[in-house]
Design a protein around this motif. Structure first.
Motif: not given
Length: 501
Positions: A133-150
């Motif tokens: 929808r946005t053409g914004h997908g450069d987040w796929l080319d770097g690091k991601m963090i999911f603050l989650s439980g164990s």
């Protein structure tokens, strides 16, 4: 555009087309899911006990399957834990999502091989749809963090069991694992403050582009990063940070503070996941409301919120709902939840397509005097006043004060941790009360009739809510502070953190 985003782009476009197409046929999808659930359910112990063989319509279903909460489901869960197959759904669950309950202690919510795509496919589709929808997908080319439980699992009757956010870690596809932070070992740390330090150390020098988590715990992460580096904003640390994904709480009360820490507004995506199912997600970046996930293994029912505790409440299927009505949301799904009240309330903002907003929790309200104030009302009232005064709030909760020690009229007591306490707190309180009068007509009547006096604000010391959550063993992860309580349990625990006049 990097390699991964280039590779994913055509897939994302197809996902977006599919979502748009299915959103126009939500009622038909619900009808098909209903038939599939009943057909499979006939072969289960639950289906036999509830005579699914005689169910040919939704009206039949309502006659045979009552609304229940976890206590009503628990005997069937115990049978599964005792080794019985085909109880709620065919075979055995693939996982138990372990979550805490107010009256049931630990709850074990089944996830099956049939229901897993609802949880994990929906999350992926929401992100891919955003990309398309946005053409914004450069987040796929770097690091991601999911603050989650164990992600560590225990075995309950041979079934892997853990927090939903931890189970998610086991479902991350291999092509995405190289992007994911923190490390598995760090994610397994149970103590939130220790875990947070490790997360900061592991991520501070990485090319972080997507951050996901519940806003109050993301705020802690931001603050610790700034302390660790001495920088002024998160964008100085992560210049390519471009995507914030959140769910579980209303983001608006946290927005101003988080944007101040980041240094600018970051594009965001709201999702509505629960242990019982992935309910909805933001399908249009320009519209804050969430698209109901109507074609993903869940048959939804809706009960007017004021009827939820009635013996025979009105039960509605999707094509019977109206906009701007507060409904309790009921789930029937391919994990074997039947007539299951998940405890949330929603209001539809549109029926073409079916978009909604989460308005609160069934048990999180104030109605000590018949006012039935809900989470959406207190959040919107406070947001209106903080924006006018340019004041940021860290966290807050509200409780009734039924018997004031000075013998005065009862009132609603607001415990607020301000980023900076208003200079004229009396004016702020008066305006907040006026906003509450606008939000809730019953509250207005009680104030006008001198049954209640105007609300009272108790400003709290810095980190009061974090210290409270620590004492409850709920610091970090997916835990949230209830906005409202109809009793004094949280209020009394916070009293020691009230700032001196």
């Amino acid at each position: 555009m990097g390699f991964k985003s280039l590779l994913i782009k055509p897939i994302a476009k197809k996902v977006a087309r599919d979502i748009k197409r299915s959103s126009k046929k939500a009622v038909e999808a619900q009808q098909a899911i209903f038939k599939e659930l009943i057909q499979t359910g006939k072969k289960t112990a639950f289906g036999k006990e509830h005579e699914f063989e005689y169910i040919d319509s939704y009206d039949d279903f309502k006659q045979h399957v009552p609304i229940r909460d976890y206590e009503g489901l628990k005997p069937y869960i115990e049978r599964i834990k005792n080794g019985e197959a085909d109880v709620l759904w065919k075979g055995f669950p693939a996982y138990f999502a372990k979550t805490s309950g107010t009256t049931s202690g630990v709850k074990y919510i089944p996830l099956t091989n049939d229901s897993l795509p609802n949880h994990f496919g929906s999350a992926r589709n929401a992100l891919f749809n955003y990309f398309a929808r946005t053409g914004h997908g450069d987040w796929l080319d770097g690091k991601m963090i999911f603050l989650s439980g164990s992600p560590e699992m225990e075995k309950v009757a041979g079934i892997p069991t853990g927090r939903l956010s931890g189970i998610v870690n086991h479902q991350v596809p291999s092509w995405l694992r190289t992007n994911q932070l923190p490390s598995y070992a760090t994610n397994c740390i149970e103590a939130w403050e220790e875990k947070l330090e490790k997360i900061v150390t592991e991520t501070v020098n990485q090319d972080m582009r997507l951050i996901s988590g519940i806003p109050p715990w993301v705020q802690m992460y931001y603050e610790r990063l700034l302390e660790h580096t001495g920088k002024s904003t998160i964008k100085e640390i992560f210049p390519n940070y471009s995507m914030f994904v959140y769910g579980g709480v209303n983001f608006e009360p946290y927005r101003d503070k988080l944007e101040e820490l980041v240094g600018e507004r970051i594009p965001s995506l709201e999702t509505y996941p629960a242990s019982e199912g992935f309910i909805a997600f933001q399908d249009d970046p320009e519209i804050p409301d969430l698209l109901l996930n109507a074609d993903s293994g869940i048959f939804f029912e809706f009960i007017p919120a004021e009827e939820i505790f009635n013996e025979n409440p009105t039960r509605l299927k999707l094509d019977e709902v109206k906009t701007d009505v507060n409904y309790a949301i009921i789930i029937n799904n391919n994990a074997g939840l039947w007539g299951y009240n998940i405890g949330d309330t929603v209001a539809f903002t549109s029926t073409q397509p079916y978009r909604l907003r989460v308005t609160g929790r069934i048990k999180h309200y104030i109605s000590a005097f018949g006012e039935h104030v809900i989470g959406k009302e207190v959040e919107e009232a406070l947001l209106a006043v903080t924006r006018r005064h340019n004041i940021k709030v860290v966290e807050f909760t509200v409780a009734p004060q039924v018997n004031p020690a000075d013998g005065s009229l009862p009132y609603h007591e607001w415990f607020i941790e301000f980023d900076q306490t208003p200079n004229k707190l009396d004016d702020f309180s008066r305006e907040l009360d006026q906003e509450m009068v606008k939000q809730n007509i019953y509250y207005e009547d009680l104030i006008a009739g001198n049954i209640l006096r105007p609300l009272v604000i108790r400003p709290l010391q810095r980190d009061a809510f974090r210290e409270y959550m620590k004492t409850q063993g709920k610091l970090g992860g997916q835990n949230k502070v209830p906005r409202l309580s109809n009793d004094r349990k949280i209020a009394d625990a916070l009293a020691k953190f009230v700032m001196k006049p």
